[in-house]
Motif scaffolding. Structure first.
Motif, mmCIF file in Angstrom:
data_model
loop_
_atom_site.group_PDB
_atom_site.id
_atom_site.type_symbol
_atom_site.label_atom_id
_atom_site.label_comp_id
_atom_site.label_asym_id
_atom_site.label_seq_id
_atom_site.Cartn_x
_atom_site.Cartn_y
_atom_site.Cartn_z
ATOM 1 N N ARG A 1 0.824 -1.213 0.000
ATOM 2 C CA ARG A 1 0.000 0.000 0.000
ATOM 3 C C ARG A 1 0.858 1.264 0.000
ATOM 4 O O ARG A 1 0.435 2.301 -0.501
ATOM 5 N N VAL B 1 4.161 -1.703 11.133
ATOM 6 C CA VAL B 1 2.804 -2.264 11.126
ATOM 7 C C VAL B 1 2.868 -3.761 11.449
ATOM 8 O O VAL B 1 2.090 -4.278 12.268
ATOM 9 N N ALA C 1 -4.058 -1.201 14.272
ATOM 10 C CA ALA C 1 -5.186 -0.610 13.540
ATOM 11 C C ALA C 1 -4.937 0.867 13.259
ATOM 12 O O ALA C 1 -5.212 1.352 12.158
ATOM 13 N N THR C 2 -4.387 1.586 14.246
ATOM 14 C CA THR C 2 -4.112 3.017 14.059
ATOM 15 C C THR C 2 -3.075 3.231 12.958
ATOM 16 O O THR C 2 -3.236 4.097 12.096
ATOM 17 N N TRP D 1 -2.375 1.214 10.549
ATOM 18 C CA TRP D 1 -2.952 0.795 9.271
ATOM 19 C C TRP D 1 -3.803 1.925 8.688
ATOM 20 O O TRP D 1 -3.762 2.201 7.495
ATOM 21 N N GLN D 2 -4.544 2.578 9.569
ATOM 22 C CA GLN D 2 -5.417 3.661 9.133
ATOM 23 C C GLN D 2 -4.599 4.840 8.610
ATOM 24 O O GLN D 2 -5.058 5.574 7.746
ATOM 25 N N LYS D 3 -3.400 5.011 9.142
ATOM 26 C CA LYS D 3 -2.577 6.156 8.758
ATOM 27 C C LYS D 3 -1.653 5.838 7.576
ATOM 28 O O LYS D 3 -0.811 6.662 7.203
ATOM 29 N N LEU D 4 -1.767 4.619 7.041
ATOM 30 C CA LEU D 4 -0.871 4.219 5.942
ATOM 31 C C LEU D 4 -0.939 5.214 4.789
ATOM 32 O O LEU D 4 0.087 5.598 4.225
#
Lengths: 269, 200
Positions: free
Chosen positions: A36, A125, A178-179, A181-184
């Protein structure tokens, strides 16, 4: 406590199971993250290079840990060289193994021209996911057990009601993963790595207080809390630096656009 | 247009002063939390006085009889490092690690280390024939005929080896095997913290 898990006539150590689980979960998450993070035209290349780097680092780290252990007891191993091939995890030196794994990983990603910041972000991550699985393993074996408590969710361990601190750690690690991942999407290169350090050290700093029998310094100060606070401050400093860079980049863009606006206006005039 | 662009392309992170402010907050609150969550001396002593079959706790005491008919109490060995090996003749890795345990016993006996084999649920004759006859061990072999001590130590896989220091505290538990001599030596070195001079 479940130090071993038995099924289908097989008895497997929970520690080993957690180690394998964390390796698989961590590598999978990191691989998805690097895909990603990569620009569309480089996704396949980065992903492949990262995968190779990860497994090469793992195997070299494993070999390094084994050789390091054998070197400490070289007289005994010289008498029976076949012992070198023992697959027992207890015969590994984790510290030197980890150092070798990191060096191999860095060299590999550099050789394959994957940006170090991107690789570090993806690894962060993966590390958060791996920590979550390891916490479950520690809960199963009872390692790093909690201090006595009377909270309703306390678990009975060795005749005392205790904080299920490993489950707290699991929850925190899932939240961190999760945090991140969301900020990727939209993070600056390298930012996720420092955010991981910030969140992981914050989690350790807070949760260490619920652990029983920790290593302490004078006056009962918990060693891990002091180390975690130091890492937390380092991570915050790095993030302040990133913010400064980000602001500088934004200002530069605006200045360039302003200059273009002015020149267009003067041409029109 | 430049101002519009700045409005649309807001910085992706909070400003640097926000993070620097957090550093200050972390330092102040952190110091307070470290102080608040200090371990009281009583808590350490309370935990250390507990007996349980896990690392960091005092080893659970027991009385068993050796194959020679001698009664042995674990707490009588306080002051000596002890290696407790739970085993059985039918367990495949157990005979493989027996020679390593014997070598360990020979090597570390002068330093006061005691190696105890705790057989799980078999008769004296079976144990003697196997360990003394076939493998040639000389360290004491205890008979846990009703598996009571095995269950007390939550032995769920054979062999299981427990390393107990001079204080009687469990320093390491190794599940499964076979352990080889270097692995045993590594663990024993931990429990022989201050190696006394050989008695011989």
């Amino acid at each position: 406590m479940w130090p071993v898990i038995s099924f289908a006539g097989l008895t497997i150590s929970s520690n080993l199971l957690a180690a394998v689980g964390s390796l698989l979960v961590g590598s999978e998450l990191a691989l998805r993250a690097i895909t990603r993070l990569a620009p569309p035209e480089k996704q396949a290349g980065w992903s492949q290079a990262f995968n190779q780097a990860f497994w090469s680092a793992f195997l070299m780290g494993l070999a390094g840990a084994r050789v390091s252990f054998a070197l400490r007891f070289y007289r005994l191993y010289l008498d029976a060289l076949q012992l070198l091939w023992s697959p027992r995890p207890g015969a590994l030196d984790t510290g030197p193994g980890l150092v070798i794994a990191v060096i191999v990983f860095l060299l590999w990603v550099r050789r394959k021209r994957v940006p170090l910041a991107g690789a570090a972000d993806a690894s962060a991550v993966g590390a958060a996911g791996a920590l979550a699985v390891l916490s479950l393993g520690r809960f199963a074996t009872g390692a790093g057990y909690g201090s006595p408590t009377d909270v309703p969710w306390g678990v009975d361990l060795w005749g005392v009601q205790r904080h299920p601190v490993q489950l707290y750690e699991f929850g925190a690690a899932v939240l961190v993963a999760a945090t991140l991942w969301q900020k990727l999407a939209g993070a600056l290169p390298g930012e996720l790595f420092w955010r991981f350090l910030l969140y992981a050290s914050l989690s350790e700093f807070v949760l260490a207080a619920f652990r029983a029998n920790p290593a302490t310094w004078v006056l009962g100060i918990r060693v891990s809390q002091v180390v975690a606070l130091a890492l937390l401050l380092v991570a915050l400093y790095a993030l302040a630096f990133f913010a400064q860079m980000d602001k500088g980049a934004q200002a530069e863009t605006a200045q360039n656009v302003r200059a273009t606006d002015d020149s267009v206006a003067s041409v029109r005039r | 247009m430049a101002d519009e662009l700045l409005m649309v392309n807001k910085p992706r992170m909070m400003p640097a002063r926000y993070w620097r402010g957090l550093m200050l907050v972390a330092l102040v609150l952190g110091t307070g939390w470290i102080n608040y969550s200090r371990l009281p001396a009583g808590a350490v002593q309370g935990e250390q006085a507990r007996s349980a079959a896990t690392v960091g706790f005092l080893a659970l005491d027991f009385i068993l009889t050796t194959t020679d008919g001698v009664t042995l109490r674990l707490s009588d060995l306080r002051g000596k490092p002890v290696v407790l090996n739970f085993w059985a003749t039918w367990c495949p890795p157990c005979p493989t690690e027996m020679p390593a345990l014997e070598a360990l016993w020979q090597q570390y006996q002068p330093y006061g280390v005691t190696v105890l084999g705790v057989d799980q649920g078999e008769s004296t004759a079976t144990v003697e024939r196997f360990a003394r006859g076939m493998v040639g061990t000389t360290f004491p072999l205890l008979l846990d005929t009703d598996l009571h001590i095995g269950s007390l130590y939550a032995v769920r896989a054979l062999p299981t080896t427990v390393f107990i220091d001079r204080e009687g505290r469990i320093q390491e538990i190794r599940l499964g095997g076979p352990l080889n001599l270097p692995m045993l030596v590594e663990s024993v070195e931990k429990i022989v913290a201050q190696k006394a001079a050989p008695e011989c």
